[in-house]
Design a protein around this motif. Structure first.
Motif, PDB file in Angstrom:
ATOM      1  N   ILE A 189       0.858  -1.291   0.194  1.00 46.94           N
ATOM      2  CA  ILE A 189       0.111   0.005  -0.036  1.00 46.94           C
ATOM      3  C   ILE A 189       0.816   1.369  -0.148  1.00 46.94           C
ATOM      4  CG2 ILE A 189      -1.627   1.418   1.230  1.00 46.94           C
ATOM      5  CD1 ILE A 189      -2.997  -1.304   2.250  1.00 46.94           C
ATOM      6  N   ARG A 190       1.782   1.119   0.864  1.00 44.27           N
ATOM      7  CA  ARG A 190       2.715   2.327   0.949  1.00 44.27           C
ATOM      8  C   ARG A 190       3.261   2.843  -0.252  1.00 44.27           C
ATOM      9  NH1 ARG A 190       7.083   1.217   4.360  1.00 44.27           N
ATOM     10  NH2 ARG A 190       8.157   0.568   2.674  1.00 44.27           N
ATOM     11  N   CYS A 191       3.958   1.717  -0.911  1.00 46.04           N
ATOM     12  CA  CYS A 191       4.602   2.174  -2.283  1.00 46.04           C
ATOM     13  C   CYS A 191       3.817   2.375  -3.365  1.00 46.04           C
ATOM     14  CB  CYS A 191       5.473   1.032  -2.774  1.00 46.04           C
ATOM     15  SG  CYS A 191       6.968   0.696  -1.721  1.00 46.04           S
ATOM     16  N   ALA A 192       2.374   1.645  -3.433  1.00 50.14           N
ATOM     17  CA  ALA A 192       1.272   2.106  -4.461  1.00 50.14           C
ATOM     18  C   ALA A 192       0.749   3.534  -4.297  1.00 50.14           C
ATOM     19  CB  ALA A 192       0.173   0.830  -3.869  1.00 50.14           C
ATOM     20  N   GLU A 193       0.626   4.029  -3.170  1.00 48.48           N
ATOM     21  CA  GLU A 193       0.363   5.377  -2.796  1.00 48.48           C
ATOM     22  C   GLU A 193       1.379   6.208  -3.272  1.00 48.48           C
ATOM     23  OE1 GLU A 193      -0.682   5.311   1.228  1.00 48.48           O
ATOM     24  OE2 GLU A 193      -2.607   4.817   1.088  1.00 48.48           O
ATOM     25  N   ARG A 194       2.726   5.983  -2.950  1.00 49.98           N
ATOM     26  CA  ARG A 194       3.869   6.808  -3.253  1.00 49.98           C
ATOM     27  C   ARG A 194       3.895   6.827  -4.874  1.00 49.98           C
ATOM     28  NH1 ARG A 194       8.032   4.021  -1.752  1.00 49.98           N
ATOM     29  NH2 ARG A 194       8.783   3.311  -3.517  1.00 49.98           N
TER      30      ARG A 194
END
Length: 108
Positions: A100-105
């Protein structure tokens, strides 16, 4: 395998998409109508089918990549940071390659 049901679902979806793409290709390669006005309508329909086919091809590539990642034991690993992708995210989004963190970034 931990994701055997996800794999089974992906394989089923893969077959459905391959069948759909085959039918689209079959329709797009058939001879056109001799009537000019009919040809114009057919061309509009073909443009819609081509767009649907492009979306199906993109989804099919995503499925094949997810299956390959499963075969290589990389399915649970984020492509960006290498951390484990939560099981709930993988079940909800079986094509995802990012936590999730990387997808949002990547989206932001």
């Amino acid at each position: 395998m931990k994701y055997s049901q996800v794999r089974e679902d992906l394989l089923k979806k893969q077959r459905e998409l391959e069948d759909r793409l085959g039918r689209i290709d079959q329709h797009l390669t058939k001879p056109g109508n001799q009537d000019w006005s009919e040809q114009a309508q057919e061309r509009e329909n073909d443009e819609v089918l081509e767009a649907i086919g492009q979306e199906a091809a993109l989804e099919l590539r995503s499925i094949k990549l997810a299956l390959r990642r499963m075969d290589e034991d990389e399915y649970e690993l984020c492509d960006s940071c290498g951390e484990t992708i939560p099981e709930a995210r993988l079940k909800a989004m079986p094509f995802t390659r990012h936590c999730i963190r990387c997808a949002e970034r990547l989206q932001g």
